[in-house]
Design a protein around this motif. Structure first.
Motif: not given
Length: 528
Positions: A213-215, A220, A208, A210, A103, A217, A106-108
């Motif tokens: 999380l998803f903030k 970035d 991860v 939390e 994945d 890559r 979508i993996c941090d």
């Protein structure tokens, strides 16, 4: 010490190198710039040779050997990239990918995942197995750390950190084989002041934070070498910034300060830094209100007001202000007549990392309390009491003035507020000068053991905010005290020249790992 060990000659990939006795093949290879793939190995943890990724061929050995535990021997000949080693690594990667969710989008950990890197390097982007993968799901191991069991490669770095460094062996490998996962034996969440380090040591995206999380890559984020301002330890860190915000903090290795670790408190505090109403433009009082002006007019007003002042100067300063800011403030106050500068430090319980006791969340929750002391400012419990009866000039540097009396700033000859944020009490100032927070400028802090350390600019300051050492050195020049500083290095150089405790230090010599002051040893011993 490596200098005291016997040197051993070893040949790695055709290159001969001399290394101290007791070093492993992996460590010897790194001296030549040869990176041997690894998962379970971490330089600050024990090496279990569990992942078998670092296998190398040693001349005379009957089979490939794990380079993370095999010590070098005199005359040893090693091949790290032979056909047999490459075959062994391909087998390890294929085994690890059998039940991996793949994945990556979508993996941090995408972009900084060692499994992803090595699979791409060997071209193993597809798996040959046709059987359904084993799904293990996700869960929390602490209130802030999420564990993705499907991604876990059971390298046990997190287990070993909690056992060897935190000295609280709460994590274990549960089950075996393809059903194995990391958990506590009680199935309950654990809490530890240094728990976030298990996220840092994870070589994949299994553990991860939390909050992150998803903030973002990894590609970035801009990474900047800095110092954590959360307490007087002064942990060396990397600031991960995105869109003018600090979104992640990771420890930066420094064996003299924090090794590879840092506390959770510092991470939380820094991510929140900068919130609130920012001071963006200089302001001067006209009648009953503050009016925004440019820096030229603000400095004109400052110099004129100080030239006409008849009383001496007192100050309330933040123990989180840089050495250069405090030094130029002190110098400016001396032009009027220095009558005292005071600061208050928020404190909390000290929490030591048992496996590396040089590192602790220190009692002083401020980065530069020691620097403020060395620069002549006095620690007090109630800063406002120290200004009672004073009617001259009052400076406030980077203090929110929480809990200030309602009449604070009234009845004094001149009230100058310098800060990154606008507090209600700052509304009574005669002159307001905006300055950046520590992440928006360069400078130095002095930690609890008198180690001077540099932090670098990671963000742009808002509006017209500029470092205080810059604006105040211009004001000093207009008052006949030298030339304006053109760089933070020049500001620190003037500080070191004037204050004997900093003698012998330069901004360049401090470098990325810091340097201790002349009185560091005796002062640290006295405080202990």
């Amino acid at each position: 010490m490596d200098n005291d060990r016997k040197l051993i000659n070893v040949t790695i990939d055709g290159i001969e190198v001399s290394v101290p006795e007791g070093k492993t093949i992996l460590e010897a290879a790194e001296r030549l710039g040869i990176v041997i793939p690894r998962y379970c190995y971490h330089p600050a943890l024990s090496a279990p040779a569990q992942c078998r990724m670092c296998l190398v061929e040693v001349e005379g050995a009957p089979k490939p050997l794990p380079s993370c535990v095999q010590q070098v021997q005199d005359g040893m000949v090693v091949s790290t990239d032979c056909a047999e080693a490459r075959k062994a690594r391909r087998g390890v990667i294929e085994f690890l990918l059998l039940n991996h969710p793949l994945d990556c989008p979508i993996c941090d950990a995408a972009g900084q995942c060692m499994l992803q890197d090595y699979a791409h390097e060997t071209g193993q982007l597809r798996r040959r197995a046709v059987e359904p993968t084993v799904v293990l799901g996700r869960d929390h191991v602490t209130s802030e750390i999420v564990y993705f069991a499907d991604r876990c490669i059971l390298c046990t770095r997190c287990v070993r950190f909690m056992e060897e460094i935190a000295e609280e062996p709460v994590l274990q490998v549960i089950q075996r084989g393809h059903k194995g996962y990391i958990d506590t034996m009680t199935d309950e969440l654990f809490e530890h002041p240094f728990s976030m380090n298990i996220v840092d040591v994870c070589p994949v995206g299994a553990l991860v934070n939390e909050d992150f999380l998803f903030k973002a890559r990894s590609w970035d984020l801009d990474q900047t070498a800095s110092i954590c301002p959360g307490c007087s330890q002064g942990c060396n860190v990397l600031l991960g910034t995105k869109e003018q915000r600090v979104v992640r903090l990771k420890p930066r290795p420094n064996p003299e300060v924090n090794s590879h670790w840092m506390c959770d408190y510092g991470r939380r505090e820094v991510v929140r830094w900068g919130a609130g109403i920012r001071a963006e433009v200089p302001m001067v009082r006209e009648s009953d209100r503050l009016v925004a002006i440019d820096w030229s007019r603000a400095l004109d007003a400052l110099v004129e007001a100080l030239s006409e002042a008849s009383g001496g100067a007192k100050a309330i300063v933040s123990p989180g202000a840089s050495n250069e800011s405090l030094f130029t403030l002190r110098s400016l106050m001396e032009r009027v007549g220095f009558e005292g500068g005071y600061f208050h430090v928020t404190t909390g319980s000290e929490q030591v990392l048992k496996g590396f006791p040089k590192l602790a969340l220190r009692e002083d929750r401020a980065a530069n309390a020691r620097g403020a002391e060395l620069l002549g400012f006095e620690r007090v419990d109630y800063v406002y009491g120290a200004l009672l009866g004073h009617r001259g000039v009052v400076f406030v540097l980077e203090e929110a003035l929480d809990g200030a009396p309602e009449d604070f700033g009234e009845g004094v000859e001149l009230f100058i507020y310098i800060g990154s944020h606008l507090s209600p009490a700052a509304g009574k100032a005669d002159i307001v000068l905006p300055c950046p927070i520590w992440a928006e400028m360069e400078g130095t802090f002095t930690n609890f053991e008198d180690r001077v350390q540099r932090f670098n600019q990671a963000l742009r300051p808002p509006g017209l905010a500029r470092p205080i050492w810059l604006s105040f050195s211009v004001a000093l020049a207009r008052l006949g005290a030298g030339e304006p500083f053109t760089s933070v290095a020049a500001a620190f150089g003037a500080l070191a020249e004037e204050l004997g405790v900093y003698s012998g230090l330069s901004y360049e010599r401090i470098g990325l790992n810091g340097a201790t002051t002349a009185a560091a040893g005796s002062a640290a011993a006295a405080r202990r």
